[in-house]
Design a protein around this motif. Structure first.
Motif, PDB file in Angstrom:
ATOM      1  N   LEU A 131     -37.312  14.344  14.394  1.00  0.00           N
ATOM      2  CA  LEU A 131     -36.199  14.151  15.316  1.00  0.00           C
ATOM      3  C   LEU A 131     -36.651  13.438  16.578  1.00  0.00           C
ATOM      4  CD1 LEU A 131     -33.184  14.790  15.746  1.00  0.00           C
ATOM      5  CD2 LEU A 131     -33.864  16.926  16.822  1.00  0.00           C
ATOM      6  N   ALA A 132     -37.783  13.862  17.144  1.00  0.00           N
ATOM      7  CA  ALA A 132     -38.324  13.205  18.333  1.00  0.00           C
ATOM      8  C   ALA A 132     -38.695  11.757  18.029  1.00  0.00           C
ATOM      9  CB  ALA A 132     -39.546  13.971  18.846  1.00  0.00           C
ATOM     10  N   LEU A 133     -39.247  11.526  16.861  1.00  0.00           N
ATOM     11  CA  LEU A 133     -39.633  10.174  16.450  1.00  0.00           C
ATOM     12  C   LEU A 133     -38.415   9.267  16.336  1.00  0.00           C
ATOM     13  CD1 LEU A 133     -42.037   8.411  15.501  1.00  0.00           C
ATOM     14  CD2 LEU A 133     -41.551   9.185  13.182  1.00  0.00           C
ATOM     15  N   ALA A 134     -37.337   9.797  15.766  1.00  0.00           N
ATOM     16  CA  ALA A 134     -36.121   9.002  15.607  1.00  0.00           C
ATOM     17  C   ALA A 134     -35.511   8.631  16.962  1.00  0.00           C
ATOM     18  CB  ALA A 134     -35.102   9.781  14.765  1.00  0.00           C
ATOM     19  N   PHE A 135     -35.447   9.600  17.865  1.00  0.00           N
ATOM     20  CA  PHE A 135     -34.876   9.327  19.184  1.00  0.00           C
ATOM     21  C   PHE A 135     -35.764   8.384  19.991  1.00  0.00           C
ATOM     22  CE2 PHE A 135     -32.070  12.960  18.469  1.00  0.00           C
ATOM     23  CZ  PHE A 135     -30.913  12.534  19.097  1.00  0.00           C
TER      24      PHE A 135
END
Length: 281
Positions: free
Chosen positions: A129-133
């Motif tokens: 999730l952090a990577l996507a954002f």
């Protein structure tokens, strides 16, 4: 007297790791606040006659491929890494507490809507999730903090909601409402003071995870592009030199490991301290 000395030895042995972890965290925070007092060299100073030099008396953690002192880079890089970790945990805990409190106290359709969004976020692994954002928003300091905050927020919201639901039907809360005390006063005076302790413990444990996430994003190239690299960027820069200069990547990795381990030890001790079932020794 012998019994007192024995208990004293047990006390110090049980808290040795806590003292050590606190010392590590205080030292790294000091590095972030006062790097010019601790680092022996400026982070941009290059020693052309000591490129990729192994740990020695003049550079006890070695130098990188530009001839920069590794210890100085770690000290100066701690400011960005710790800032990302502390601020993202603070924002995630604050927003999670707000969402969880509103959802748990009001209930009904508000609780349903908030928790379905939280459930969607919880189905995605935190790192992904952090990577996507971070990839969508672009590499910058605030974008990394926002990405880590969003990935950590669901856990805090869920925890706070559970605490509020377990407390709002207690006898002292019902008694306060029965004598005409407003719902807002009841919440801030009787519910919130008894609900935030587990959130503090979770935030302490989550500090290491946030540092690790920030370093991971920097390692993957989604970190901050700046003159002084953070720990994750140092780790990424040194991975290509592991066979020739292992110290370039090893020591930044050890700094990350030490902080994460120390934060977890501190969080566990904080949890034990706030646990009413634990006996006072």
């Amino acid at each position: 007297m012998p019994l007192f000395k024995k208990n004293k030895r047990i006390f110090y042995s049980e808290h040795a790791f806590l003292y050590l972890a606190s010392g590590v965290i205080l030292f790294l925070i000091s590095c972030a606040i006062f790097p010019q007092w601790i680092a022996p060299y400026a982070p941009t100073k290059m020693f052309s006659d000591a490129i990729m030099q192994a740990p020695s008396a003049s550079h006890f953690l070695g130098t990188d491929y530009f001839g920069r002192d590794i210890f100085s880079l770690i000290v100066y890089g701690s400011r960005t890494s710790l800032f990302i970790g502390f601020l993202s945990v603070f924002l995630a805990a604050l927003l999670g507490m707000l969402i969880g409190s509103i959802s748990g106290y009001i209930g009904g359709i508000v609780d349903l809507l908030f928790m379905r969004v939280i459930d969607i976020l919880m189905t995605i692994p935190g790192m992904l999730l952090a990577l996507a954002f971070a990839a969508a928003l672009g590499p910058s300091l605030m974008n990394i903090i926002l990405a880590i905050t969003i990935s950590a927020l669901p856990g805090y919201a869920r925890l706070m909601r559970g605490q509020i639901i377990s407390l709002k039907d207690r006898n002292y809360v019902i008694a306060s409402k029965s004598i005409g005390v407003s719902s807002i006063v009841v919440f801030f005076r009787h519910i919130l003071p008894n609900a935030y302790s587990p959130l503090l413990v979770m935030a302490t444990n989550g500090l290491g995870t946030s540092i690790l996430l920030g370093a991971g994003l920097s390692f993957l190239g989604l970190g901050i592009v700046q003159e002084i690299p953070d720990w994750g960027t140092l780790l990424s820069q040194g991975r290509g030199y592991l066979s020739a200069a292992w110290w370039i990547a090893t020591f930044p990795g050890l700094a990350i490991t030490l902080f994460v381990l120390s934060a977890n030890i501190l969080g566990d001790s904080f949890r034990d301290f706030l646990d009413p079932k634990k006996k006072i020794r």
